[in-house]
Design a protein around this motif. Structure first.
Motif, PDB file in Angstrom:
ATOM      1  N   ASP A 127      -4.854   7.251 -15.481  1.00 15.32           N
ATOM      2  CA  ASP A 127      -4.632   5.833 -14.165  1.00 15.32           C
ATOM      3  C   ASP A 127      -4.702   4.031 -15.235  1.00 15.32           C
ATOM      4  OD1 ASP A 127      -4.385   4.383 -12.178  1.00 15.32           O
ATOM      5  OD2 ASP A 127      -5.865   4.917 -11.477  1.00 15.32           O
ATOM      6  N   GLU A 163       5.513  -0.550 -17.010  1.00 14.76           N
ATOM      7  CA  GLU A 163       4.418  -1.578 -16.332  1.00 14.76           C
ATOM      8  C   GLU A 163       3.681   0.253 -15.686  1.00 14.76           C
ATOM      9  OE1 GLU A 163       2.007  -3.281 -17.161  1.00 14.76           O
ATOM     10  OE2 GLU A 163       2.066  -5.424 -15.412  1.00 14.76           O
ATOM     11  N   ALA A 164       1.970   0.043 -16.086  1.00 13.37           N
ATOM     12  CA  ALA A 164       1.285   1.697 -15.472  1.00 13.37           C
ATOM     13  C   ALA A 164       2.071   3.414 -16.071  1.00 13.37           C
ATOM     14  CB  ALA A 164       1.144   1.805 -14.213  1.00 13.37           C
ATOM     15  N   VAL A 165       2.230   2.652 -16.973  1.00  6.65           N
ATOM     16  CA  VAL A 165       3.177   3.919 -18.055  1.00  6.65           C
ATOM     17  C   VAL A 165       2.321   3.779 -19.358  1.00  6.65           C
ATOM     18  CG1 VAL A 165       4.828   5.219 -19.002  1.00  6.65           C
ATOM     19  CG2 VAL A 165       5.076   4.638 -16.920  1.00  6.65           C
ATOM     20  N   ILE A 169       7.478   1.612  -2.621  1.00  2.69           N
ATOM     21  CA  ILE A 169       8.154   1.611  -3.576  1.00  2.69           C
ATOM     22  C   ILE A 169       7.069   0.828  -4.308  1.00  2.69           C
ATOM     23  CG2 ILE A 169      10.192   2.591  -3.431  1.00  2.69           C
ATOM     24  CD1 ILE A 169      11.159  -0.720  -3.988  1.00  2.69           C
ATOM     25  N   THR A 192       5.968  -2.798   1.380  1.00  2.00           N
ATOM     26  CA  THR A 192       7.310  -2.586  -0.013  1.00  2.00           C
ATOM     27  C   THR A 192       8.490  -3.132   1.203  1.00  2.00           C
ATOM     28  OG1 THR A 192       6.325  -1.192  -1.151  1.00  2.00           O
ATOM     29  CG2 THR A 192       7.995  -2.591  -1.956  1.00  2.00           C
ATOM     30  N   ARG A 229       0.993  -0.915   0.325  1.00  2.00           N
ATOM     31  CA  ARG A 229      -0.036  -0.054  -0.017  1.00  2.00           C
ATOM     32  C   ARG A 229       0.696   1.303   0.274  1.00  2.00           C
ATOM     33  NH1 ARG A 229      -5.104   0.769  -2.153  1.00  2.00           N
ATOM     34  NH2 ARG A 229      -6.473   0.602  -1.181  1.00  2.00           N
ATOM     35  N   THR A 230       2.206   1.082   0.715  1.00  2.00           N
ATOM     36  CA  THR A 230       3.270   2.325   0.752  1.00  2.00           C
ATOM     37  C   THR A 230       4.209   1.936   0.035  1.00  2.00           C
ATOM     38  OG1 THR A 230       3.556   2.115   2.932  1.00  2.00           O
ATOM     39  CG2 THR A 230       1.516   3.358   2.111  1.00  2.00           C
ATOM     40  N   LEU A 255       3.534  -8.867  -3.978  1.00  2.00           N
ATOM     41  CA  LEU A 255       4.703  -8.538  -5.662  1.00  2.00           C
ATOM     42  C   LEU A 255       6.096  -8.931  -5.394  1.00  2.00           C
ATOM     43  CD1 LEU A 255       4.590  -8.421  -8.492  1.00  2.00           C
ATOM     44  CD2 LEU A 255       3.501  -6.269  -7.971  1.00  2.00           C
ATOM     45  N   ARG A 300      -1.873  -0.787  -5.818  1.00  2.00           N
ATOM     46  CA  ARG A 300      -2.886  -0.084  -5.995  1.00  2.00           C
ATOM     47  C   ARG A 300      -3.474  -1.182  -6.570  1.00  2.00           C
ATOM     48  NH1 ARG A 300      -4.306   3.843  -9.398  1.00  2.00           N
ATOM     49  NH2 ARG A 300      -2.002   4.389  -9.583  1.00  2.00           N
ATOM     50  N   ALA A 328       2.194   1.491  -6.798  1.00  2.00           N
ATOM     51  CA  ALA A 328       1.679   1.473  -8.075  1.00  2.00           C
ATOM     52  C   ALA A 328       1.217   0.515  -8.187  1.00  2.00           C
ATOM     53  CB  ALA A 328       3.000   2.898  -9.073  1.00  2.00           C
ATOM     54  N   TYR A 329       1.561  -0.750  -7.735  1.00  2.00           N
ATOM     55  CA  TYR A 329       1.283  -1.868  -8.312  1.00  2.00           C
ATOM     56  C   TYR A 329       0.855  -1.882  -7.172  1.00  2.00           C
ATOM     57  CZ  TYR A 329       5.169  -3.154 -11.501  1.00  2.00           C
ATOM     58  OH  TYR A 329       5.662  -2.723 -12.510  1.00  2.00           O
ATOM     59  N   GLU A 376      -5.142  -4.811  -5.762  1.00  2.00           N
ATOM     60  CA  GLU A 376      -6.230  -4.300  -4.959  1.00  2.00           C
ATOM     61  C   GLU A 376      -6.604  -4.346  -5.040  1.00  2.00           C
ATOM     62  OE1 GLU A 376      -9.246  -2.566  -2.426  1.00  2.00           O
ATOM     63  OE2 GLU A 376      -7.691  -1.743  -3.626  1.00  2.00           O
TER      64      GLU A 376
END
Lengths: 434, 473
Positions: A331, A277-279, A59, A98, A56-57, A123, A65, A62-63, A68
């Motif tokens: 997002d 990823e996520a970009v 580094i 993390t 959740r917090t 992860l 989130r 982003a993953y 979840e």
């Protein structure tokens, strides 16, 4: 209130924050929902409690989130279909920051405070490696969604399994035949000079050699580097393919400088989507990627011929045709990895049903039932594709996607076979004592 | 079976050895990747030039004109503060409920209202609100109401001149300094500051400690010198554009209220510098540069637990460095201007760093405020995760995309840069006005401020660099 909550979990904008199963209070809500009335007289109405070790917090946020969101969507689906063995699923989120030490603490909290049935969802490799010993000590099943080779390597323990996502060694091996047959046989590797990059280097070279290919140069980049122009001349001119696995904030700069270096010509590019990823693939600086290829665990973009179960998965999780959050197009999801949460939860369900899991006393039966799993067919439970689990090394194998960047999209051009990524087991967890 | 924590820690550390050759890394390309493609070096140069230009203009501007401009005010309406007891008592009730939420609500820090309130609403948003609108903390703090009830019940006088114990003058604001340092360490360095249960424990301990000190030393004394939120909020509220004076509410220029600000003692100076170092280190500790210094691969950040010692030393080192640089600038300025009151100069001029602290606060926490603020709104409607929807916000979609992508990165970077440069320009103006008051002539004031201007230029560039350099995560 409960009805309201249930009815608003999915909105026109996809999943809402409310879809986060908010821990301790959620079981009552789910059990009171219509789907559970018929299970009221079941042997026990106690929920099956799954501890979600979530980034959740830190580094990995982003993953975390997206892990979840996917977990929440899958858990809701399972509950709507009657839960597991007639019992609702309750997801309890603990933030591991993390961090491996915190990860181990969280496993202990799950065991001693929350009294969960199992722990799931991690992860980042270092958190898995830091938490697995605690899970083993506490005899707590630990279902990770990590992609690392650490589980298959045999270095974890009997309680640690990775049944919902393939490992990096298999991924790297599986793309080698297609690269050799379609892009070229002379490969230059460009990778960050630390363990992650070394994995790719060490796994890919024998795999490409087995296909008659050759690594003509290796260009390790120091992890703190943010400009790459002085490394690019090390790429030999007879290179057919640049295999790149750069990660971190300087990836966009890397691609931009690559484009400036090669101009309109240059070798073919093959990368791992982990880099982006996520970009958004259409971000400024990434123009040079047009026409290049990427490994994707699961396609980010909706494909024209995608099966019904893939569309169902995407709609349920709440991602649009570009792989971004429905209603929030900037997002971008972690599509290549997060399906692992969905599939792992379904595998837990299958294993619990197969073992007649009734409570923590059946944890070893649960692990044994998981180890006994083999082929899994593609479908709503396995939207990424069919899989084959190897109980000896607690690792699943599966098909991979190779996608081409075209018109600002990633279009799948090839699906590798399970056999492409297969390697001989190097461990046997089943011989270890519980 | 209970596993001992040290054993777990031992496992975690020992298992790092296993990582070699088994890693799947997810060093996220992150939004900083978009910023790296922006022409940020021009902003760094432009920011420095703006500060230099401000200094040069001020050096040649008649100080009277500056002071006259600073005295501008607009009467808005009649206003007498009221309702402090009721508001604080209500605040205490909300505080007690939040503690309950910390223990009984969701374990997810982004769904639990306690960490969202403490870190996002209180520390981020309320700081900015008080920097703009004024000092609300006496109404919002959860101690005033209970303390009044205590005095009524026990018969202890509420008068400041009759506490159980006298807090010696030489103690100054050092208690607030020490607690702010502990707070900074807790947020930046400790392992799990967002854990709702941990946080509830820390928060209740702090409330009890503060209440005990209020009873012992008096409410006014402790709130002015020991309770660090109060000390910090009072500092930043001097920048507010609203002022209450003579029964009226006035609109004033940002920083104009500093004309009436007291000269701070050494402990007050240290507190301001710590507040600045705190936020600066929050930025620095994530940068590739810092991680390289402490020998950590930024693409493989091992987690907080692996850098506790390094970051503790880093935080302490940062505030020490700031103190040395600030005192060096003051001493050099005194020498140039021929002043004789170093302590007085430091205590007066340190106020000019308050707008910088506020600008840093805005810039560094903008993204967190935009995203976690949404989580806080959503959690407020269902604080105990029971399916409530008290304010109709429980179902609101969290739009993280607000801060994601190249366009958002451009907009956020420009807002951050504007705040940093604006904060420094205001700081230069305030320092100049203060220096005129200290040294009495425009020439001496300008001379005295040369070293301070150099420091401000350095700090402008440093602030912009922190926001544009590669970071882990």
């Amino acid at each position: 209130m409960t009805e309201n909550r249930k009815s608003t979990i999915l909105t026109p904008h996809g999943l809402t924050r409310r879809s986060a199963l908010k821990g301790l209070g959620v079981a009552a809500g789910l059990m009171a929902a219509p789907g559970f009335v018929r299970y009221g007289q079941a042997q026990t109405s106690e929920p099956i409690r799954i501890g979600f070790q979530c980034h959740r917090t830190g580094i990995g946020a982003a993953y975390g989130r997206w892990y979840e969101r996917t977990t929440t969507a899958a858990a809701k689906l399972i509950n709507e279909a009657g839960g597991i063995n007639g019992r609702p699923l309750e997801i309890i989120i603990e933030d591991d920051g993390t961090d491996p030490k915190r990860g181990a603490e969280v496993v202990e909290k799950f065991a001693n405070q929350h009294k969960v049935d199992l722990v799931y969802g991690t992860l980042f490799s270092h958190v898995v490696v830091g938490s697995a010993p605690a899970a083993g000590e506490l005899k707590m099943p630990y279902y990770v969604v990590s992609e690392g080779y650490h589980v298959a390597s045999g270095k974890m323990n009997r309680y640690c399994v990775q049944p919902g996502i393939t490992d990096v060694k298999a991924q790297v091996r599986s793309v080698a035949p297609w690269i050799a047959n379609n892009l070229g046989k002379k490969i230059t590797l460009v990778y960050p000079d630390y363990a992650f990059g070394h994995d790719h280097r060490d796994f890919f070279e024998p795999a490409i050699q087995a296909q008659g290919g050759q690594v003509v140069a290796k260009v390790p980049i120091p992890p703190t580097e943010t400009s790459f122009t002085r490394y690019l001349p090390q790429i030999p001119s007879d290179t057919d393919v640049i295999y790149h696995v750069m990660v971190g904030p300087a990836v966009l700069t890397f691609v931009k400088e690559l484009g400036e270096f090669f101009g309109n010509s240059g070798p073919q590019l093959f990368g791992f989507i982990d880099s982006l990823e996520a970009v958004d693939i259409n971000s400024p600086g990434l123009e040079f990627l047009d026409g290049s290829h990427f490994w994707e665990g699961m396609p980010r973009y909706a494909q024209p011929d995608e099966p019904e179960y893939v569309s169902f998965y995407r709609d349920t999780v709440g991602i649009d045709e570009n792989g971004a959050s429905v209603g929030d197009p900037t997002d971008v999801s972690t599509a290549a990895h997060m399906f692992g949460c969905w599939e792992t939860l379904h595998i837990i369900k299958t294993a619990m049903e197969a073992s007649g899991y009734a409570g923590p006393g059946d944890r070893t039966k649960l692990i044994e039932a998981t180890e006994a799993m083999t082929d899994m067919e593609a479908g709503r439970e396995h939207p990424q594709g069919k899989k084959r689990f190897n109980g000896k090394i607690h690792q699943v194998f599966g098909e991979q996607n190779i996608s081409r960047v075209e018109d600002g999209r990633l279009n799948v051009v090839h699906r590798t076979s399970i056999e492409d990524g297969h390697y001989e087991p190097e461990a046997d967890y089943t011989t270890m004592l519980f | 079976m209970r596993l001992k924590l040290p054993r777990i820690a031992g496992y975690a550390i020992a298992c790092f050895a296993l990582l070699a050759g088994t890693v799947a890394a997810f060093a996220h390309a992150s939004e900083r990747g978009h910023v790296l493609l922006l022409p940020t070096s021009y902003y760094l140069m432009g920011g420095a030039m703006a500060v230099v230009f401000s200094f040069v203009v001020l050096a040649f501007m008649p100080p009277g004109a500056l002071l006259q401009a600073g005295a501008w005010r607009l009467r808005l309406c009649r206003y007498r503060p009221f309702g402090k007891f009721a508001a604080s008592t209500f605040s205490f009730a909300a505080f007690a409920f939040l503690l309950h939420v910390g223990w009984a609500g969701s374990r997810d820090p982004l769904a639990n209202l306690l960490p969202l309130t403490v870190w996002t609403v209180l520390w981020l948003c309320l700081t900015l609100a008080q920097g703009i609108f004024g000092f609300w903390w006496p109404w919002l703090n959860p101690w005033y109401g209970p303390w009044r009830i205590w005095t009524a019940v026990t018969g202890q006088t509420a008068r400041e001149d009759n506490p159980f114990l006298i807090l010696p003058n030489r103690v100054g604001r050092w208690p607030a300094f020490a607690i702010l340092f502990a707070f900074a360490w807790f947020e930046l360095v400790s392992l799990a500051p967002d854990d709702p249960g941990n946080l509830a424990g820390v928060v209740v301990a702090y409330w009890l400690f503060t209440f005990a000190c209020i009873v012992l030393f008096g409410y006014g004394t402790w709130m002015a010198r020991g309770e660090f939120f109060s000390v910090f909020f009072r500092l930043v509220s001097h920048l507010a554009v609203f002022a209450v004076r003579a029964g009226y509410l006035w609109l004033v220029l940002p920083g104009a209220k500093l004309r009436h600000a007291p000269v701070l003692p050494a402990s007050g100076v240290a507190f301001v510098l710590l507040a600045l170092a705190y936020i600066s280190f929050d930025g620095l500790m994530r940068t590739f540069a810092w991680l390289q210094i402490i020998g950590v691969n930024p693409l493989e950040f091992p987690g907080r637990s692996a850098v506790i010692l390094q970051n503790t030393l880093g935080l302490a080192g940062m505030v020490t460095l700031f103190a040395v640089l600030f005192l060096a600038a003051i001493l050099a300025g005194e020498k140039l201007a021929g002043g004789k009151g170093t302590a007085r100069a430091a205590g007066a001029l340190v106020w000019s760093f308050v707008p910088i602290a506020l600008a840093y606060h805005f810039s560094h926490y903008l993204v967190v405020m935009l995203v976690n603020g949404q989580y806080a709104l959503a959690a407020a409607s269902d604080p105990l995760a029971r399916g409530w929807n008290l304010f109709g916000t429980a179902d609101m979609p969290i739009r993280a995309g607000l801060t994601l992508g190249a366009d958002a990165a451009w907009a956020i970077w420009n807002a951050q840069a504007a705040a940093i440069v604006g904060g420094h320009v205001l700081a230069i103006i305030l320092a100049h006005a203060t220096a005129y008051g200290l040294y009495g002539s425009a020439r001496r004031a300008a001379l005295s401020q040369i070293p301070m201007a150099v420091l401000m230029i350095f700090y402008t560039v440093f602030g912009l660099w922190l926001l544009s350099t590669p970071t882990a995560g």
